[in-house]
Design a protein around this motif. Structure first.
Motif, mmCIF file in Angstrom:
data_model
loop_
_atom_site.group_PDB
_atom_site.id
_atom_site.type_symbol
_atom_site.label_atom_id
_atom_site.label_comp_id
_atom_site.label_asym_id
_atom_site.label_seq_id
_atom_site.Cartn_x
_atom_site.Cartn_y
_atom_site.Cartn_z
ATOM 1 N N SER A 183 -2.764 5.209 2.275
ATOM 2 C CA SER A 183 -2.694 3.919 2.964
ATOM 3 C C SER A 183 -4.052 3.233 3.096
ATOM 4 O O SER A 183 -4.119 2.043 3.416
ATOM 5 C CB SER A 183 -2.084 4.101 4.359
ATOM 6 O OG SER A 183 -2.842 5.042 5.121
ATOM 7 N N ASP A 184 -5.144 3.965 2.852
ATOM 8 C CA ASP A 184 -6.467 3.358 2.943
ATOM 9 C C ASP A 184 -6.918 2.718 1.641
ATOM 10 O O ASP A 184 -7.981 2.082 1.592
ATOM 11 C CB ASP A 184 -7.497 4.412 3.381
ATOM 12 C CG ASP A 184 -7.563 5.595 2.433
ATOM 13 O OD1 ASP A 184 -6.538 5.904 1.789
ATOM 14 O OD2 ASP A 184 -8.638 6.220 2.333
ATOM 15 N N ARG B 229 0.828 -1.204 0.000
ATOM 16 C CA ARG B 229 0.000 0.000 0.000
ATOM 17 C C ARG B 229 0.863 1.255 0.000
ATOM 18 O O ARG B 229 1.962 1.273 0.541
ATOM 19 C CB ARG B 229 -0.921 0.021 1.231
ATOM 20 C CG ARG B 229 -2.028 -1.007 1.171
ATOM 21 C CD ARG B 229 -3.140 -0.670 2.157
ATOM 22 N NE ARG B 229 -4.175 -1.694 2.162
ATOM 23 C CZ ARG B 229 -5.391 -1.518 2.676
ATOM 24 N NH1 ARG B 229 -5.713 -0.358 3.225
ATOM 25 N NH2 ARG B 229 -6.273 -2.500 2.636
#
Length: 321
Positions: free
Chosen positions: A233-234, A228
């Motif tokens: 990062s989501d 990621r």
């Protein structure tokens, strides 16, 4: 003056000793000026990365001699990279890689490839996002795939044979659907193609769509790196969602082929300090680049894998014979 002599004029504190490569006492390097070649003109992404690295080396005295920086543009990176490749065995030449470091030799007879360099480190990953409109019914990459298997879909990107096209093709290949591709001349045109409903999705560099994502107009569905993004990062990777591929352009540092392995390791340790600075972290965030790193021989494997995917897709679409 050797690196050891340079360090001994400072107080011998644990913090100073910790910053020096462990083998510095046995390595008489560096003794000369560093020549840093930027294979592109001023102001572009490669130039910005290179000058950020050099500024950090100078600010923290990580390279204790002078550093000369030259822009040697031409041939989509061919001229500058060729110059560094010709300095075989010379430990005082560095350059920064980019997508053209792999792509240009694939479509042109440059006389060099990534194999003609000593890999130091991949400092930043320039990967791609699969993006749809926020009002789209697609909430995940799987939603998009299920629709694409039953309907005609159009995907867009910048350029006809760039990394956007490569990621779109690898995605379709692994997911088992077909698509039409609409290239745009630049990032602005690509964004317009999505907002105007001319395409169903775009594959884009994060820096080109970060504003639209923050504004809530676009929704990222997947990220093309192995891991990621350290910025987004989501957003799950394609691999996490069951599509077994990864593709990212290598923003790294290389030296000419034939450089001594101890000097290669000296640079690995030095650049690890560079990427730990607040200045480097600011550079990554500002430019929407992921900070996942790869070092030494692992960087060479990364380049080989990325090059193989790049070559295969460009061959499939007829960009190279």
């Amino acid at each position: 003056m050797s690196l050891l002599k340079h360090l001994t004029i400072l107080p011998l504190t644990l913090s100073v000793l910790a910053t020096a490569p462990s083998f510095a006492k046995d390595l008489d390097y560096p003794k000369e000026r560093l020549n840093y070649t930027i294979a592109f003109g001023p102001g572009g992404g490669n130039d910005l990365m290179s000058r950020t690295v050099v500024d950090i080396l100078r600010k923290y005295d990580y390279y204790p001699k002078n550093i000369r920086v030259d822009n040697l543009a031409g041939g989509s990176g061919a001229v500058g990279f060729n110059y560094v490749a010709q300095q075989k065995g010379n430990p005082y030449h560095l350059t920064s890689t980019s997508g053209n470091f792999l792509g240009t030799p694939l479509i042109s007879n440059t006389g060099w490839t990534f194999e003609d360099f000593t890999p130091i480190g991949l400092l930043a990953q320039d990967a791609m996002l699969l993006v749809v409109r926020a009002d789209s019914d697609f909430k995940t990459a799987k939603d998009f795939v299920e629709y694409a298997k039953k309907n005609r879909v159009v995907m867009g990107g910048t350029g006809a044979a760039g990394p956007e096209r490569v990621v779109a093709s690898l995605f379709a290949e692994k997911a088992g659907f077909t698509f039409d591709y609409v290239p745009s001349q630049d990032g602005g045109g690509m964004v317009t193609s999505l907002t105007s409903h001319s395409v169903d999705a775009i594959v884009a560099n994060p820096s080109e769509v970060s504003g639209q994502i923050k504004a809530g107009n676009f929704r990222p569905l997947a990220y093309s790196e192995e891991q990621r993004s350290t910025v987004y990062s989501d957003v799950p990777t394609f691999k996490e969602q069951g599509y077994d591929f990864a593709f990212a352009l290598p923003r790294g540092i290389v030296m000419p082929k034939g450089v001594d392995s101890d000097i290669q390791q000296w640079w690995v340790e030095t650049l690890k300090k560079v990427v730990a600075t607040k200045e480097w972290k600011t550079y990554l965030t500002t430019n929407s680049l992921s900070g996942n790193t790869v070092w030494g021989d692992d960087f060479e494997k990364n380049l080989a894998h990325t090059n193989s995917n790049f070559k295969r897709v460009l061959t499939q679409i007829g960009a190279i014979k």
